[in-house]
Design an enzyme around this catalytic site. Structure first.
Site, short mmCIF file in Angstrom:
data_model
loop_
_atom_site.label_atom_id
_atom_site.label_comp_id
_atom_site.label_asym_id
_atom_site.label_seq_id
_atom_site.Cartn_x
_atom_site.Cartn_y
_atom_site.Cartn_z
N ARG A 157 3.94 11.44 -1.65
CA ARG A 157 3.89 11.27 -0.20
C ARG A 157 5.26 11.48 0.44
O ARG A 157 6.27 11.04 -0.07
CB ARG A 157 3.35 9.90 0.17
CG ARG A 157 4.27 8.76 -0.24
CD ARG A 157 3.70 7.41 0.07
NE ARG A 157 3.84 7.09 1.45
CZ ARG A 157 4.22 5.91 1.93
NH1 ARG A 157 4.51 4.94 1.10
NH2 ARG A 157 4.31 5.70 3.21
N GLU A 204 12.93 -9.20 1.28
CA GLU A 204 12.10 -8.08 1.75
C GLU A 204 12.88 -6.79 1.52
O GLU A 204 14.07 -6.72 1.84
CB GLU A 204 11.82 -8.29 3.23
CG GLU A 204 11.08 -7.17 3.90
CD GLU A 204 10.90 -7.42 5.40
OE1 GLU A 204 10.14 -6.67 6.00
OE2 GLU A 204 11.54 -8.34 5.96
N HIS A 224 12.76 -2.38 1.85
CA HIS A 224 12.15 -1.14 2.34
C HIS A 224 12.97 0.03 1.83
O HIS A 224 14.20 0.03 1.94
CB HIS A 224 12.08 -1.12 3.87
CG HIS A 224 11.27 -2.25 4.41
ND1 HIS A 224 9.88 -2.22 4.36
CD2 HIS A 224 11.62 -3.43 4.93
CE1 HIS A 224 9.44 -3.36 4.86
NE2 HIS A 224 10.47 -4.11 5.22
N ALA A 262 3.17 -0.92 4.69
CA ALA A 262 2.55 -0.94 6.03
C ALA A 262 2.17 -2.35 6.47
O ALA A 262 2.14 -2.63 7.67
CB ALA A 262 1.33 -0.03 6.05
N ASN A 290 8.09 -5.52 -1.08
CA ASN A 290 8.03 -4.38 -0.16
C ASN A 290 6.57 -4.35 0.31
O ASN A 290 5.72 -3.78 -0.36
CB ASN A 290 8.41 -3.07 -0.85
CG ASN A 290 8.40 -1.90 0.11
OD1 ASN A 290 7.82 -1.98 1.18
ND2 ASN A 290 9.04 -0.82 -0.29
N TYR A 309 10.85 9.59 1.19
CA TYR A 309 10.84 8.73 0.02
C TYR A 309 11.40 9.37 -1.24
O TYR A 309 11.55 8.70 -2.26
CB TYR A 309 9.41 8.24 -0.25
CG TYR A 309 8.86 7.43 0.89
CD1 TYR A 309 9.28 6.12 1.10
CD2 TYR A 309 7.95 7.97 1.79
CE1 TYR A 309 8.79 5.37 2.16
CE2 TYR A 309 7.46 7.23 2.85
CZ TYR A 309 7.89 5.94 3.04
OH TYR A 309 7.40 5.20 4.09
N ARG A 365 13.02 4.63 12.25
CA ARG A 365 11.74 5.34 12.27
C ARG A 365 10.96 4.97 13.52
O ARG A 365 11.53 4.60 14.54
CB ARG A 365 10.98 5.04 10.98
CG ARG A 365 11.75 5.57 9.75
CD ARG A 365 11.05 5.35 8.46
NE ARG A 365 9.75 6.02 8.44
CZ ARG A 365 8.82 5.79 7.54
NH1 ARG A 365 9.02 4.90 6.58
NH2 ARG A 365 7.67 6.43 7.58
N PRO A 382 0.80 -1.22 0.00
CA PRO A 382 0.00 0.00 0.00
C PRO A 382 0.83 1.27 0.00
O PRO A 382 1.87 1.36 0.64
CB PRO A 382 -0.84 -0.10 1.28
CG PRO A 382 -0.21 -1.15 2.11
CD PRO A 382 0.54 -2.05 1.19
N ASN A 383 0.33 2.22 -0.75
CA ASN A 383 0.84 3.59 -0.84
C ASN A 383 2.13 3.75 -1.64
O ASN A 383 2.58 4.86 -1.85
CB ASN A 383 0.99 4.23 0.54
CG ASN A 383 -0.33 4.33 1.26
OD1 ASN A 383 -1.31 4.80 0.68
ND2 ASN A 383 -0.38 3.85 2.48
#
Length: 145
Positions: free
Chosen positions: A17, A97, A99, A76, A73, A22, A106, A9-10
């Protein structure tokens, strides 16, 4: 070698965003970066993005016996989805995985990754290059070429 790249998502909102986290490059830039690299490396790649957990699970299940590796990725869903973890375990495809940001630097909740219980490797904080490193890892460790 045939790799499936899955984005959660996103990620389709890259370039819009939280640019301070990012960057300014958009999702189309990410797709081009991955496709150009795979073409150069003679790797077949499919890139998929969804904002819906069930769609991501379905895509992982569809990968069974169709792909040599998965780069994911989960965004969330990294921190919440046992369903994605279980789907990855079910298909038994080597997985990396990725990111874009260093999630360990974070919020506290971002340090939890259900996907990491299955993934053979996790790459954090390298931006778009993280995807390329993930592809390299799969090629070097799991290639049938």
């Amino acid at each position: 070698m045939k790799i499936l790249v899955i984005n959660g998502p996103n990620l389709n909102m890259l370039g819009i965003r939280e640019k301070e986290l990012y960057g300014k490059k958009n999702y189309k830039n990410l797709i081009k970066t991955i496709k150009d690299y795979c073409e150069k490396e003679k790797i077949t790649v499919e890139i998929y993005q969804s904002n819906y957990e069930g769609d991501l699970v379905n895509k992982i299940q569809e990968a069974y016996k169709n792909y040599d590796g998965i780069v994911i990725n989960p965004a969330a869903y990294t921190h919440t989805s046992v369903a994605i973890l279980d789907a990855l375990k079910a298909v038994s495809i080597p997985t990396v995985e990725v990111h874009l940001t260093d999630v360990d630097q974070r919020e506290e909740f971002r340090k939890i990754s259900f996907v990491s219980y299955y993934a053979q490797k996790t790459i954090k904080g390298l931006g778009f290059d993280g995807y390329l490193k993930a592809i390299d890892f799969l090629k070097e460790n799991y290639s049938k070429i």
